[in-house]
Scaffold this motif. Structure first.
Motif, short mmCIF file in Angstrom:
data_model
loop_
_atom_site.label_atom_id
_atom_site.label_comp_id
_atom_site.label_asym_id
_atom_site.label_seq_id
_atom_site.Cartn_x
_atom_site.Cartn_y
_atom_site.Cartn_z
N ARG A 1 -3.09 6.73 -4.52
CA ARG A 1 -2.82 5.51 -3.73
C ARG A 1 -2.76 4.28 -4.43
O ARG A 1 -3.73 4.01 -5.33
CB ARG A 1 -3.91 5.39 -2.76
N ALA B 1 -7.75 5.65 -4.83
CA ALA B 1 -7.01 4.44 -5.05
C ALA B 1 -7.07 3.63 -6.42
O ALA B 1 -8.15 3.55 -6.87
CB ALA B 1 -7.75 3.53 -3.93
N ASP C 1 0.78 -1.26 -0.14
CA ASP C 1 -0.04 0.02 0.05
C ASP C 1 1.05 1.09 -0.11
O ASP C 1 1.58 1.43 1.09
CB ASP C 1 -1.02 -0.04 1.17
N TYR C 2 0.79 2.06 -1.10
CA TYR C 2 1.89 3.21 -1.35
C TYR C 2 0.99 4.19 -1.80
O TYR C 2 0.00 4.35 -2.57
CB TYR C 2 2.80 2.85 -2.28
N THR D 1 1.84 6.78 -7.87
CA THR D 1 1.79 7.44 -6.70
C THR D 1 2.64 9.05 -6.77
O THR D 1 2.09 9.78 -6.23
CB THR D 1 2.93 6.90 -5.69
N ARG E 1 -1.07 8.41 -1.59
CA ARG E 1 -2.34 8.94 -0.95
C ARG E 1 -2.80 9.16 -2.18
O ARG E 1 -2.61 9.82 -3.22
CB ARG E 1 -2.04 9.89 0.14
#
Length: 271
Positions: free
Chosen positions: A48, A21, A15-16, A43, A18
């Protein structure tokens, strides 16, 4: 990072970043590492990025059961629930695309904003009376026999075709070796069972019911999943799908055509 599925299997995910998604679902026999050329790109542009090692692959546990598309779809749903992700863009490659399609059929579109099928093995691979474009069952059985005889050699034979190097796609021997090492790290049992499940699963009705925006990307030189059998038919079934075919790309276009794929995915996500 890890979470547990309904049957207690511990699965790894990454999970990278913000922002909105994007969940990347890996190809058959590969794992989260395959998205090395996509995750930093997105990213850096305010997204995200989440990706999952399916059971039997990568860093996830290797139970003896659950290597069918229904369970794969349920595992993906469990990840989205675990992270409470909403307005998600799902991106699935190869059998990962079939898992995305099965997720939509079993769990609906409540959490999903859009879907992208990249080199996806859809809509239905098996040759039947109502699927004359399909592949004979004997082809699957021959492949499974090759697995049991010499699995490393089978994957090695596929490597150059995977990247369509005969069309001058620049792929180093080191990169080919990296791909092969990922494939060989997956559970032999998992890869065989999942391949058989994918071959026998008919997604046609489910694809017709997709109502979120859909992008279908396929390589024109995809030897393992020819576009006439897979990508073009998939796009025809999904209402309003955007279909893009890269003439010189093989199955591994996430590497060989990374710039074009990333740009097309970004345009789709922003649309």
């Amino acid at each position: 990072m890890f979470f547990e599925t309904a049957d207690g299997t511990r699965l790894a995910y990454e999970d990278y970043g913000r922002g909105p998604a994007i969940v990347f679902v890996p190809s058959w026999a590969l794992n989260s590492d395959m998205w090395e050329y996509q995750i930093p790109y997105f990213t850096d542009r305010g997204h995200r990025c989440v990706t999952l090692d399916r059971r039997g692959h990568g860093r996830s546990e290797r139970p003896s059961t659950g290597y069918d598309l229904d369970t794969s779809a349920d595992d993906l749903a469990a990840l989205l629930d675990h992270l409470d992700l909403r307005e998600v863009t799902l991106v699935g490659h190869s059998i990962g695309g079939a898992e995305v399609a099965r997720y939509l059929s079993r769990h609906g579109e409540e959490r999903i904003a859009r879907v992208a099928f990249v080199s996806a093995v859809l809509p239905f691979l098996k040759l039947t009376e109502d699927n004359p474009e399909g592949v004979p069952e004997a082809v699957l059985q021959d492949t499974l026999d090759d697995f049991r005889t010499d699995r490393p050699q089978w994957f090695t034979r596929q490597a150059q075709a995977w990247y369509a190097t005969h069309l001058k796609n620049r792929v180093s021997e080191a990169l080919v070796d990296w791909t092969l090492r990922q494939c060989m790290s997956a559970s032999p049992w998992a890869t065989a069972q999942l391949l058989a499940s994918s071959f026998h699963t008919d997604h046609r009705d489910g694809l017709r019911r997709i109502s979120v925006p859909a992008l279908v990307v396929h390589g024109g030189a995809d030897f393992g999943a020819p576009p006439a059998v897979t990508g073009r038919r998939t796009a025809e079934l999904i209402p309003g799908a955007d279909y893009r075919e890269y003439p010189t790309a093989g199955h591994g276009l996430f590497v060989t055509h990374r710039d074009q794929l990333n740009a097309d995915l970004l345009e789709f996500v922003k649309s």
